[in-house]
Design a protein around this motif. Structure first.
Motif, PDB file in Angstrom:
ATOM      1  N   SER A 122      -0.330   0.933 -10.533  1.00 26.98           N
ATOM      2  CA  SER A 122      -1.198   1.334 -11.641  1.00 26.98           C
ATOM      3  C   SER A 122      -1.949   0.166 -12.260  1.00 26.98           C
ATOM      4  O   SER A 122      -1.447  -0.948 -12.335  1.00 26.98           O
ATOM      5  CB  SER A 122      -0.388   2.060 -12.712  1.00 26.98           C
ATOM      6  OG  SER A 122       0.535   1.195 -13.301  1.00 26.98           O
ATOM      7  N   GLY A 123      -3.178   0.463 -12.680  1.00 27.27           N
ATOM      8  CA  GLY A 123      -4.008  -0.508 -13.380  1.00 27.27           C
ATOM      9  C   GLY A 123      -4.766  -1.466 -12.486  1.00 27.27           C
ATOM     10  O   GLY A 123      -5.505  -2.312 -12.972  1.00 27.27           O
ATOM     11  N   VAL A 137       2.119  -5.050  -1.376  1.00 28.44           N
ATOM     12  CA  VAL A 137       2.302  -4.340  -2.633  1.00 28.44           C
ATOM     13  C   VAL A 137       1.379  -5.009  -3.642  1.00 28.44           C
ATOM     14  O   VAL A 137       1.609  -6.147  -4.047  1.00 28.44           O
ATOM     15  CB  VAL A 137       3.764  -4.384  -3.118  1.00 28.44           C
ATOM     16  CG1 VAL A 137       3.899  -3.709  -4.479  1.00 28.44           C
ATOM     17  CG2 VAL A 137       4.681  -3.708  -2.101  1.00 28.44           C
ATOM     18  N   VAL A 138       0.327  -4.284  -4.035  1.00 28.90           N
ATOM     19  CA  VAL A 138      -0.703  -4.848  -4.902  1.00 28.90           C
ATOM     20  C   VAL A 138      -0.371  -4.498  -6.348  1.00 28.90           C
ATOM     21  O   VAL A 138      -0.355  -3.321  -6.716  1.00 28.90           O
ATOM     22  CB  VAL A 138      -2.107  -4.337  -4.513  1.00 28.90           C
ATOM     23  CG1 VAL A 138      -3.172  -4.988  -5.380  1.00 28.90           C
ATOM     24  CG2 VAL A 138      -2.382  -4.598  -3.038  1.00 28.90           C
ATOM     25  N   VAL A 139      -0.128  -5.545  -7.159  1.00 24.35           N
ATOM     26  CA  VAL A 139       0.266  -5.348  -8.550  1.00 24.35           C
ATOM     27  C   VAL A 139      -0.783  -5.860  -9.533  1.00 24.35           C
ATOM     28  O   VAL A 139      -0.650  -5.654 -10.737  1.00 24.35           O
ATOM     29  CB  VAL A 139       1.634  -6.013  -8.849  1.00 24.35           C
ATOM     30  CG1 VAL A 139       2.726  -5.378  -8.008  1.00 24.35           C
ATOM     31  CG2 VAL A 139       1.569  -7.510  -8.614  1.00 24.35           C
ATOM     32  N   LYS A 140      -1.809  -6.556  -9.023  1.00 23.99           N
ATOM     33  CA  LYS A 140      -2.886  -7.042  -9.895  1.00 23.99           C
ATOM     34  C   LYS A 140      -4.214  -6.951  -9.154  1.00 23.99           C
ATOM     35  O   LYS A 140      -4.259  -6.777  -7.941  1.00 23.99           O
ATOM     36  CB  LYS A 140      -2.614  -8.461 -10.382  1.00 23.99           C
ATOM     37  CG  LYS A 140      -2.499  -9.485  -9.289  1.00 23.99           C
ATOM     38  CD  LYS A 140      -2.150 -10.846  -9.874  1.00 23.99           C
ATOM     39  CE  LYS A 140      -2.077 -11.876  -8.757  1.00 23.99           C
ATOM     40  NZ  LYS A 140      -1.786 -13.205  -9.255  1.00 23.99           N
ATOM     41  N   ASP A 141      -5.311  -7.087  -9.908  1.00 24.29           N
ATOM     42  CA  ASP A 141      -6.649  -6.945  -9.342  1.00 24.29           C
ATOM     43  C   ASP A 141      -6.881  -7.916  -8.188  1.00 24.29           C
ATOM     44  O   ASP A 141      -6.370  -9.039  -8.196  1.00 24.29           O
ATOM     45  CB  ASP A 141      -7.712  -7.197 -10.409  1.00 24.29           C
ATOM     46  CG  ASP A 141      -7.731  -6.126 -11.492  1.00 24.29           C
ATOM     47  OD1 ASP A 141      -6.950  -5.165 -11.395  1.00 24.29           O
ATOM     48  OD2 ASP A 141      -8.530  -6.267 -12.428  1.00 24.29           O
ATOM     49  N   VAL A 142      -7.666  -7.458  -7.205  1.00 28.62           N
ATOM     50  CA  VAL A 142      -8.041  -8.294  -6.066  1.00 28.62           C
ATOM     51  C   VAL A 142      -9.531  -8.603  -6.187  1.00 28.62           C
ATOM     52  O   VAL A 142     -10.356  -7.692  -6.243  1.00 28.62           O
ATOM     53  CB  VAL A 142      -7.741  -7.575  -4.732  1.00 28.62           C
ATOM     54  CG1 VAL A 142      -8.187  -8.424  -3.551  1.00 28.62           C
ATOM     55  CG2 VAL A 142      -6.256  -7.236  -4.630  1.00 28.62           C
ATOM     56  N   PRO A 143      -9.900  -9.904  -6.232  1.00 28.55           N
ATOM     57  CA  PRO A 143     -11.309 -10.286  -6.376  1.00 28.55           C
ATOM     58  C   PRO A 143     -12.157  -9.831  -5.181  1.00 28.55           C
ATOM     59  O   PRO A 143     -11.636  -9.559  -4.098  1.00 28.55           O
ATOM     60  CB  PRO A 143     -11.257 -11.821  -6.446  1.00 28.55           C
ATOM     61  CG  PRO A 143      -9.855 -12.148  -6.818  1.00 28.55           C
ATOM     62  CD  PRO A 143      -9.007 -11.059  -6.234  1.00 28.55           C
ATOM     63  N   PRO A 144     -13.480  -9.787  -5.368  1.00 27.71           N
ATOM     64  CA  PRO A 144     -14.372  -9.381  -4.275  1.00 27.71           C
ATOM     65  C   PRO A 144     -14.184 -10.254  -3.028  1.00 27.71           C
ATOM     66  O   PRO A 144     -13.975 -11.466  -3.134  1.00 27.71           O
ATOM     67  CB  PRO A 144     -15.771  -9.573  -4.859  1.00 27.71           C
ATOM     68  CG  PRO A 144     -15.580  -9.512  -6.343  1.00 27.71           C
ATOM     69  CD  PRO A 144     -14.220 -10.075  -6.600  1.00 27.71           C
TER      70      PRO A 144
END
Length: 160
Positions: A122-123, A137-144
């Motif tokens: 989430s988020g 496991v993605v827990v934070k935003d991934v830059p372009p």
């Protein structure tokens, strides 16, 4: 002969269960030329928006309680999971199951590729052109235009 009838009954029951549970017909919006495998599951489908030219493969779980927006030209491999809610757990004198939930939107921007078995929590926003490795496991935003992998997902490299 009895074996094949039994196997056929189980297969029909399995397919009906998937078709009745996946809620694909209740998704808020599905863009043109988008492929969604029939054995995906959509929770809270009214909160899910899917853009054009997307591909969502086998056995994906997309739980949209907090909202999910998948923009255009997104590739989602089999068994990817999206979870937009989390249990609250901060108060140690109250059972976790009695503390409610927190909901946050997931956004997947244009031209993103998510590998097999990845989990998006989430988020999170997956920005334009990024790649998520299998099993991450993605827990934070991934830059372009960034490639991430691991648990939790970390930058591996940039797309050049």
């Amino acid at each position: 002969m009895i074996r094949s009838k039994s196997k056929l009954k189980r297969s029909v029951r399995f397919l009906l269960n998937i078709l009745l549970r996946n809620n694909i017909n209740k998704i808020n919006h599905i863009g043109e030329n988008t492929y969604i495998s029939k054995d995906c599951y959509f929770g809270s489908p009214k909160n899910i928006i899917i853009g054009e030219n997307c591909s969502i493969n086998n056995q994906c779980w997309i739980i949209g309680s907090g909202g999910i927006e998948i923009k255009n030209n997104v590739l989602i491999a089999p068994r990817v999971a999206f979870f937009t809610s989390n249990h609250n757990y901060q108060e140690k004198t109250v059972l976790i199951r009695e503390q409610g939930y927190t909901f946050k939107k997931i956004t997947i921007e244009d031209d993103v590729w998510i590998g097999y078995g990845a989990t998006i929590l989430s988020g999170v926003t997956l920005h334009e052109g990024c790649v998520v490795a299998a099993g991450a496991v993605v827990v934070k935003d991934v830059p372009p235009y960034t490639i991430v992998g691991g648990v939790p997902a970390k930058e591996i490299s940039k797309r050049i």
